[in-house]
Structures are given as C-alpha cells and as structure tokens.
Enzyme design. Sequence first.
Site, PDB file in Angstrom:
ATOM      1  N   SER A  32      75.912 -23.213 -30.450  1.00 35.03           N
ATOM      2  CA  SER A  32      75.422 -24.603 -30.411  1.00 35.03           C
ATOM      3  C   SER A  32      76.488 -25.532 -29.827  1.00 35.03           C
ATOM      4  CB  SER A  32      75.071 -25.083 -31.819  1.00 35.03           C
ATOM      5  OG  SER A  32      73.924 -24.444 -32.277  1.00 35.03           O
ATOM      6  N   SER A 176      65.008 -31.003 -36.366  1.00 33.72           N
ATOM      7  CA  SER A 176      65.470 -30.217 -35.215  1.00 33.72           C
ATOM      8  C   SER A 176      66.680 -30.866 -34.563  1.00 33.72           C
ATOM      9  CB  SER A 176      64.344 -30.085 -34.183  1.00 33.72           C
ATOM     10  OG  SER A 176      64.878 -29.601 -32.972  1.00 33.72           O
ATOM     11  N   ASP A 321      68.642 -20.062 -38.864  1.00 29.30           N
ATOM     12  CA  ASP A 321      68.975 -18.928 -37.987  1.00 29.30           C
ATOM     13  C   ASP A 321      69.479 -17.722 -38.769  1.00 29.30           C
ATOM     14  OD1 ASP A 321      68.275 -20.444 -35.807  1.00 29.30           O
ATOM     15  OD2 ASP A 321      70.330 -20.915 -35.218  1.00 29.30           O
ATOM     16  N   ARG A 352      59.551 -15.158 -36.455  1.00 28.04           N
ATOM     17  CA  ARG A 352      60.464 -14.414 -37.343  1.00 28.04           C
ATOM     18  C   ARG A 352      59.869 -14.107 -38.709  1.00 28.04           C
ATOM     19  NH1 ARG A 352      66.131 -17.272 -35.447  1.00 28.04           N
ATOM     20  NH2 ARG A 352      66.345 -16.018 -33.552  1.00 28.04           N
TER      21      ARG A 352
HETATM   22  C1  S3P Z   1      70.105 -25.333 -32.521  1.00 26.26           C
HETATM   23  C2  S3P Z   1      69.261 -25.853 -33.470  1.00 26.26           C
HETATM   24  C3  S3P Z   1      68.313 -25.030 -34.221  1.00 26.26           C
HETATM   25  C4  S3P Z   1      68.687 -23.553 -34.204  1.00 26.26           C
HETATM   26  C5  S3P Z   1      69.014 -23.091 -32.819  1.00 26.26           C
HETATM   27  C6  S3P Z   1      70.185 -23.875 -32.261  1.00 26.26           C
HETATM   28  C7  S3P Z   1      70.966 -26.240 -31.775  1.00 26.26           C
HETATM   29  O1  S3P Z   1      67.039 -25.164 -33.636  1.00 26.26           O
HETATM   30  O2  S3P Z   1      67.645 -22.777 -34.729  1.00 26.26           O
HETATM   31  O3  S3P Z   1      69.347 -21.711 -32.804  1.00 26.26           O
HETATM   32  O4  S3P Z   1      71.947 -25.789 -31.140  1.00 26.26           O
HETATM   33  O5  S3P Z   1      70.694 -27.442 -31.815  1.00 26.26           O
HETATM   34  P1  S3P Z   1      66.082 -26.431 -33.936  1.00 26.26           P
HETATM   35  O6  S3P Z   1      66.697 -27.619 -33.367  1.00 26.26           O
HETATM   36  O7  S3P Z   1      64.808 -26.072 -33.261  1.00 26.26           O
HETATM   37  O8  S3P Z   1      65.956 -26.500 -35.400  1.00 26.26           O
END
Ligand code: S3P
Length: 436
Positions: A32, A176, A321, A352
């Site tokens: 991320s 999100s 995750d 999932r």
């Molecule tokens: C992420 C946010 C999450 C996570 C993804 C990475 C990010 O998703 O599941 O693997 O880097 O902002 P969501 O924003 O859809 O919750």
Amino acid sequence: MSPAPRATMTELVIPGGMGPVTGRLRVPGDKSISHRAVLLAALAEGRSELRRLSSGLDVGRTLAAIAACGALIESSTGETFTVTGGRSVLREPAAVIDVGNSGTAIRLLAGWSAAFPWLTVLQGDASIAERPMGRVAAPLRAMGARIDGRDDGRLAPLIIRGGGLSGIDYRLPVASAQVKAAVLLAGLAADGATTVREDVPTRAHTEEMLAACGADLEVGPGWVTVRRSVLSPFNLAIPADPSQAAFWVVAACVIPDSDLVVEDLYVGQARAGFIDVLRRMGADLSYEHRDERRQTADLRVRYRPLAATTVGGSEVPGLIDEIPVLAVAAARAEGVTTFADAAELRVKESDRVTSVVAALRAVGVNAEPRPDGLVVQGNGGAPLAGGKIDSWGDHRVAMAFAIAGLDAAGPTVVAGWESVATSYPGFEEDLRRCVS
Ligand code: S3P
C-alpha cells in the site's frame, strides 16, 4: 461457482511435516505504501528516492503507469528506485494503462489521473474487470471528472477525462482506503477544499505521506481535508508489509516450537488488526524495537495454542486482507471462529468467502460461507490434512494455504501459485529461510 480458468497455471507442492518456523525475517516493502510512494513521487517537483519498494507485479504496474505519463524512473538494485516527476515532465499517456491484477493501482490511478486535463484509459485482468469501480467513479465525477466505463463506469476499463476539478465533501459509503486515496489525489489539483470523511478508520498511508511531502492538508478524527498543493520530493525507506508478515506470523503461531521475529513492520492505523485478533486467540506476540515516528516495530512470535474468537464490526477494515490466513489460524484453534461484517471479502482479487471456504474444505476443515463472512470449525491445534487447493488467481489465498500445508499430515498442492508474484515474488525463498 468454480475458479476461472487461467492461461498459465503453476503449482506449489508443500510436502507437509515441516516446521518449526524460526529466525528473523524481513518481508517485502509494504504494498500500500509503495503504490502511494510511486504516485506521489511522480507528482513531486524533483527527484525522490524510494528504498525497499514492494517487488511485486502490482507495484510494478503503478511504476509502469507513471513512466507512461513521463516520470523518469531509475533503479540500480531492483529495490531502490529514483523517480523524477513534476509538472514539467508529466504528460498524457499515449496508450492504455494496464494495471494487471491490481485493484489498488486502478483505483488510485483513477484519482491521480483525474487531476490532469488528459484522457486516460485504465484496464486490468479478468479479476479487475469484475471488481467494483463505481466507488471511485462516483466521487471523481462529483468533482467534475468525466468518467466512462462498462456499466456506466461501474466496471473497468475506465476512461477518464480529467482536469477542471472542484473540491467536494465526501463521506465514504464503504470503508475503503483506496477510495479515500483516489479522492485525496484528485483533490491535490481541485479548486477549493476536498474533504473525505470515514465512519470507520481505514489505512492512513495517503494522508501520512501527503503530509510528509508538504501537501496543504488537515487531518482530524474521521476526516481529512486537502487543498491544491505542490509536492516536494522525498526520500523514503518503505517499512515491511504487515499483510505479508501475517503469513509467517500465523505459521509461527500454529506450529509447535516456533520462535520467529519479523522485522520493521508498519503497525500504524488499520494495519495491525490481525495482531490484535491473534492475541485475542491467545497467541504469544510481542513488539520489539518500536519506532513511534515511522510507526514500525519488530514482532516476535512464539508458538502457543490458539482459541477461537469472533471477528467483526469496526475492526474488519483493519484486517480485511489478513482474513484468508486468519481463517487458517482459526482452523487450528480450539472452537468455532466467526468472521462477520466482511462482505468486502466478496469483491477482492477473488470472492474470498467462496475461495477460502473451498480451500478450507479441501484440506479437511469444516467451514461455512455467510453473506458477510465465514464460520470456521477449529481442530484444536492438530496439523491439517493437506490436499489440493486452487488459488482462484488470488495471491493471498495461495499463500494462506501454503502456510496451512507446512506441517500438514500429507502434501498440499496449491494450483495457481503464479498469482503470488503480484505481491510476494520471494515467498518461497522466505519459506526456505525460516521453515525447517
Ligand atoms: C488497500 C486498501 C484495501 C486493501 C487493499 C489495499 C490500499 O482495499 O484490501 O489490499 O492500499 O488502499 P479497500 O480500499 O478496497 O478496502
């Protein structure tokens, strides 16, 4: 429902009977943070240095995207990259940008490119084509971007005509961090203030990194406001990815005699939830060398039997995750573990709920799907049976069930192993390093 056929499929075979998990391990740079570092370095006026960037294909897609927009990228080691960006070098991409399997890349790039008066076309693989994009299209349209795509912009490919944006005050309808990031990145080029509000905290990397490169930013409880900003170049040593460490942490929790230290993990907002859940299950986890400024720590894990728990509510975005591998921990615990309030599982790299339940059953575990999660019957700590599972093209499912197979009573075959390259190409090397 069964997994979609894929052109090239490789298998990982784990013989079983392995363990304990010992030593010190440094997993790859956080994915991320890496995506955001690349996108912000491209915007920054000058040369940034990014060390320990995630080596997975997903972040490679984001690097390729900014290169297609004119940013200059140099790398000497494969882990350290310099990025020269800013207004004088960035330009409209001349070809479609392909994000491969990366939901983070497509959603963040949607916001990033909406900031420019360009046409940008974003496409991805078969999994990306099914994942919801309306959640970024809606706020970006409200800011003035013109966005098209299949099903009126709810599905990729996305066609974005950006520029001329106005700030908005936006409450996230789903928890999100990707949507928060997309709106804030667009807000860097909008007239007026752009505010994102969240009812449940999501990972805070975008606001943390924007502050570090001098953006006009205010952060309060449950909200972030950004205004038009010129970003300064930055040097960043990316901490290790807690979501990748989670695989080894669970392995060490469930295999007797394990004693493992995972180094330099990012443990800030909404990333360390799996550690709290494992502690609740009775795991022996302790932080060493906590660095408050970088929000990192080494984490020591020693084997101890686990008990079931219930996972749900506001903790879910902070561990979404990690649910595939937490489901493996649940399978080795005493009692029945429920994962609830996690309908987002259904729109990840695979559904999932379906893929994890199928994989658990394939290795002899009783598991039931729920609309918003799953229920796992623990076996009280015994090794699992082994068996053949399909990754469903999903890196985290593949790695979670490689972990389930380590000390299994028989061999485990993970089909679709190639998906692991999206986030953790060195997984097998690390397996050899810390599992005897
Ligand atoms: C992420 C946010 C999450 C996570 C993804 C990475 C990010 O998703 O599941 O693997 O880097 O902002 P969501 O924003 O859809 O919750």
